[in-house]
Design a protein around this motif. Structure first.
Motif, PDB file in Angstrom:
ATOM      1  N   UNK A  46       1.085  -1.295   0.171  1.00  0.00           N
ATOM      2  CA  UNK A  46      -0.044  -0.124  -0.086  1.00  0.00           C
ATOM      3  C   UNK A  46       0.780   0.884   0.073  1.00  0.00           C
ATOM      4  N   UNK A  47       0.576   2.042  -0.799  1.00  0.00           N
ATOM      5  CA  UNK A  47       1.101   3.307  -1.005  1.00  0.00           C
ATOM      6  C   UNK A  47       1.432   4.475   0.263  1.00  0.00           C
ATOM      7  N   UNK A  48       1.880   4.621   1.044  1.00  0.00           N
ATOM      8  CA  UNK A  48       1.447   5.651   2.178  1.00  0.00           C
ATOM      9  C   UNK A  48       2.193   7.088   1.644  1.00  0.00           C
ATOM     10  N   UNK A  49       1.470   7.638   1.128  1.00  0.00           N
ATOM     11  CA  UNK A  49       1.546   9.554   0.928  1.00  0.00           C
ATOM     12  C   UNK A  49       2.178  10.345   1.805  1.00  0.00           C
ATOM     13  N   UNK A  50       3.527  10.123   1.809  1.00  0.00           N
ATOM     14  CA  UNK A  50       4.193  11.061   2.810  1.00  0.00           C
ATOM     15  C   UNK A  50       3.894  12.748   3.024  1.00  0.00           C
ATOM     16  N   UNK A  51       3.744  12.889   4.135  1.00  0.00           N
ATOM     17  CA  UNK A  51       3.453  14.444   4.424  1.00  0.00           C
ATOM     18  C   UNK A  51       4.338  15.176   4.256  1.00  0.00           C
ATOM     19  N   UNK A  52       4.199  16.364   3.982  1.00  0.00           N
ATOM     20  CA  UNK A  52       5.498  18.107   3.980  1.00  0.00           C
ATOM     21  C   UNK A  52       6.668  17.225   5.293  1.00  0.00           C
ATOM     22  N   UNK A  53       5.982  17.603   6.315  1.00  0.00           N
ATOM     23  CA  UNK A  53       7.040  17.235   7.477  1.00  0.00           C
ATOM     24  C   UNK A  53       8.044  15.988   7.513  1.00  0.00           C
ATOM     25  N   UNK A  54       6.681  15.208   7.537  1.00  0.00           N
ATOM     26  CA  UNK A  54       7.863  13.882   6.929  1.00  0.00           C
ATOM     27  C   UNK A  54       8.732  14.292   5.473  1.00  0.00           C
ATOM     28  N   UNK A  55       8.873  14.402   4.749  1.00  0.00           N
ATOM     29  CA  UNK A  55      10.028  14.187   3.579  1.00  0.00           C
ATOM     30  C   UNK A  55      11.296  15.513   3.728  1.00  0.00           C
ATOM     31  N   UNK A  56      10.336  16.966   4.449  1.00  0.00           N
ATOM     32  CA  UNK A  56      11.558  17.382   5.660  1.00  0.00           C
ATOM     33  C   UNK A  56      12.417  16.815   6.287  1.00  0.00           C
ATOM     34  N   UNK A  57      11.154  15.692   6.802  1.00  0.00           N
ATOM     35  CA  UNK A  57      12.722  14.724   8.057  1.00  0.00           C
ATOM     36  C   UNK A  57      12.847  13.687   7.306  1.00  0.00           C
ATOM     37  N   UNK A  58      12.758  13.544   6.800  1.00  0.00           N
ATOM     38  CA  UNK A  58      13.557  12.901   6.059  1.00  0.00           C
ATOM     39  C   UNK A  58      14.977  13.423   4.895  1.00  0.00           C
ATOM     40  N   UNK A  59      15.074  14.180   4.303  1.00  0.00           N
ATOM     41  CA  UNK A  59      15.643  14.620   3.784  1.00  0.00           C
ATOM     42  C   UNK A  59      16.481  15.378   5.073  1.00  0.00           C
ATOM     43  N   UNK A  60      16.679  15.666   6.010  1.00  0.00           N
ATOM     44  CA  UNK A  60      17.334  16.338   7.324  1.00  0.00           C
ATOM     45  C   UNK A  60      18.165  14.999   7.165  1.00  0.00           C
ATOM     46  N   UNK A  61      17.611  13.579   8.115  1.00  0.00           N
ATOM     47  CA  UNK A  61      18.235  12.804   8.893  1.00  0.00           C
ATOM     48  C   UNK A  61      19.332  12.459   7.588  1.00  0.00           C
ATOM     49  N   UNK A  62      19.269  12.138   6.239  1.00  0.00           N
ATOM     50  CA  UNK A  62      19.912  12.016   5.248  1.00  0.00           C
ATOM     51  C   UNK A  62      20.675  12.949   4.832  1.00  0.00           C
ATOM     52  N   UNK A  63      20.700  14.512   5.170  1.00  0.00           N
ATOM     53  CA  UNK A  63      21.801  14.998   5.340  1.00  0.00           C
ATOM     54  C   UNK A  63      22.519  14.909   6.309  1.00  0.00           C
ATOM     55  N   UNK A  64      21.869  14.826   7.810  1.00  0.00           N
ATOM     56  CA  UNK A  64      22.752  15.063   8.942  1.00  0.00           C
ATOM     57  C   UNK A  64      23.725  13.348   9.064  1.00  0.00           C
ATOM     58  N   UNK A  65      23.552  12.612   8.716  1.00  0.00           N
ATOM     59  CA  UNK A  65      23.962  11.280   8.509  1.00  0.00           C
ATOM     60  C   UNK A  65      25.083  10.839   7.129  1.00  0.00           C
ATOM     61  N   UNK A  66      25.206  11.294   6.429  1.00  0.00           N
ATOM     62  CA  UNK A  66      26.074  11.887   5.398  1.00  0.00           C
ATOM     63  C   UNK A  66      26.802  12.741   4.949  1.00  0.00           C
ATOM     64  N   UNK A  67      26.372  14.238   5.601  1.00  0.00           N
ATOM     65  CA  UNK A  67      27.339  14.405   5.575  1.00  0.00           C
ATOM     66  C   UNK A  67      28.154  14.967   6.731  1.00  0.00           C
ATOM     67  N   UNK A  68      27.472  14.818   7.731  1.00  0.00           N
ATOM     68  CA  UNK A  68      28.158  15.153   9.287  1.00  0.00           C
ATOM     69  C   UNK A  68      28.980  13.739   9.630  1.00  0.00           C
ATOM     70  N   UNK A  69      30.356  14.552  10.147  1.00  0.00           N
ATOM     71  CA  UNK A  69      30.899  13.670  11.017  1.00  0.00           C
ATOM     72  C   UNK A  69      30.314  12.963  12.517  1.00  0.00           C
ATOM     73  N   UNK A  70      29.888  12.224  12.504  1.00  0.00           N
ATOM     74  CA  UNK A  70      29.110  11.603  13.988  1.00  0.00           C
ATOM     75  C   UNK A  70      29.960  10.849  14.672  1.00  0.00           C
ATOM     76  N   UNK A  71      30.302  11.690  16.134  1.00  0.00           N
ATOM     77  CA  UNK A  71      31.386  11.042  16.989  1.00  0.00           C
ATOM     78  C   UNK A  71      30.125  10.616  18.411  1.00  0.00           C
ATOM     79  N   UNK A  72      30.860   9.944  19.032  1.00  0.00           N
ATOM     80  CA  UNK A  72      29.276   9.148  20.143  1.00  0.00           C
ATOM     81  C   UNK A  72      30.517   9.198  21.478  1.00  0.00           C
ATOM     82  N   UNK A  73      29.491  10.028  22.893  1.00  0.00           N
ATOM     83  CA  UNK A  73      29.815   9.879  24.180  1.00  0.00           C
ATOM     84  C   UNK A  73      29.119   9.707  24.863  1.00  0.00           C
TER      85      UNK A  73
END
Length: 273
Positions: A46-73
């Motif tokens: 079933x195709x689930x339409x993505x809301x505008x806010x979910x599109x923005x979230x997806x874009x920002x999370x992908x941008x963060x994980x692919x361009x920001x060098x994460x370190x954890x403590x």
């Protein structure tokens, strides 16, 4: 008299016969078809339409994980003093949550360590004068992070009121752009869902996000007034800092968590800021 040679039969090549190969996995119809009222055909979706806010979230999370060098403590904080103070405040009808103390302690620590209160502007870090804490709020439309402005200058009770009002507006879809844009540091708390610990994704252009787990009872060896060791139960909480290594290196992240732990375990310090 010579008899004519017998006529030779003409050989006509036969067309190759198609070979039927049976498969253990029958190939489904392309595309699979579902019939209303009938069990779903194999491979359908079933195709689930993505809301505008979910599109923005997806874009920002992908941008963060692919361009920001994460370190954890990660560290554990003892909540006994906070829980005791919270209980005392409740007697005077002052109702604040553990998360309110976490927000205040984080803001105070950022005030003590301004090198962590930074954002990345594309070329380098930018140190911010105001300490604005973004708090993650789950809504039906997706995760949104309203901002508590100038959190270091607010008391725990004022932070509590702001957090409740912003969370309600977020869930009702009534946040104004200035109430969720910006922010210098994020906090995501999943303790109320029973999560012991987790790792959060940085919210660009911020440098850090703090992931907060639930309070859990654990036994620790402590010394009494006479110097004798004994087992005592404490309420511990795991926090994990995700930091952008371009701005906050491992040493700075470790010192930040050490200071945050000290502030949270001694909440009387928070009244001094």
């Amino acid at each position: 008299m010579v008899s004519p040679a017998p006529t030779q039969p003409t050989v006509v090549p036969l067309a190759p016969q198609a070979t039927t190969v049976s498969s253990v996995y029958p190939r489904p119809a392309v595309p699979p078809i579902s019939i209303p009222g009938q069990p779903a055909a194999q491979g359908t979706f079933t195709e689930v339409p993505a809301s505008n806010i979910r599109r923005v979230i997806a874009k920002r999370l992908t941008e963060s994980k692919t361009t920001v060098p994460h370190a954890y403590a990660t560290t554990d904080c003892d909540l006994d003093a906070v829980l005791k103070l919270r209980k005392e405040l409740a007697k005077d009808d002052i109702k604040v949550s553990v998360n309110d103390f976490i927000i205040k302690a984080t803001a105070v620590t950022l005030k003590q360590m301004p090198d962590v209160n930074v954002t990345w502007d594309g070329e380098g870090p930018r140190q911010l004068q105001s300490i604005d804490i973004s708090i993650a709020v789950a809504t039906d439309r997706g995760l949104i992070t309203p901002v508590i402005k100038d959190a270091a200058a607010k008391g725990v009770q004022e932070i509590s009121a702001s957090a409740k009002a912003l969370a309600k507006k977020a869930r009702d879809g009534k946040l104004l752009p200035e109430e969720y844009q910006g922010g210098s540091f994020s906090i995501s708390n999943l303790g109320m869902f029973g999560i012991s610990g987790f790792i959060a994704v940085i919210n660009p252009p911020q440098a850090c996000i703090l992931a907060v787990g639930r309070a859990r009872p654990e036994l620790k060896i402590v010394e009494d007034e006479e110097g004798n060791e004994k087992l005592q139960q404490h309420q511990l909480m795991t926090v994990t800092l995700s930091s952008d290594s371009r701005m906050v290196d491992d040493k700075l992240a470790s010192v930040f968590l050490e200071s945050l732990k000290a502030n949270l375990e001694n909440p009387i310090r928070l009244a001094l800021h």
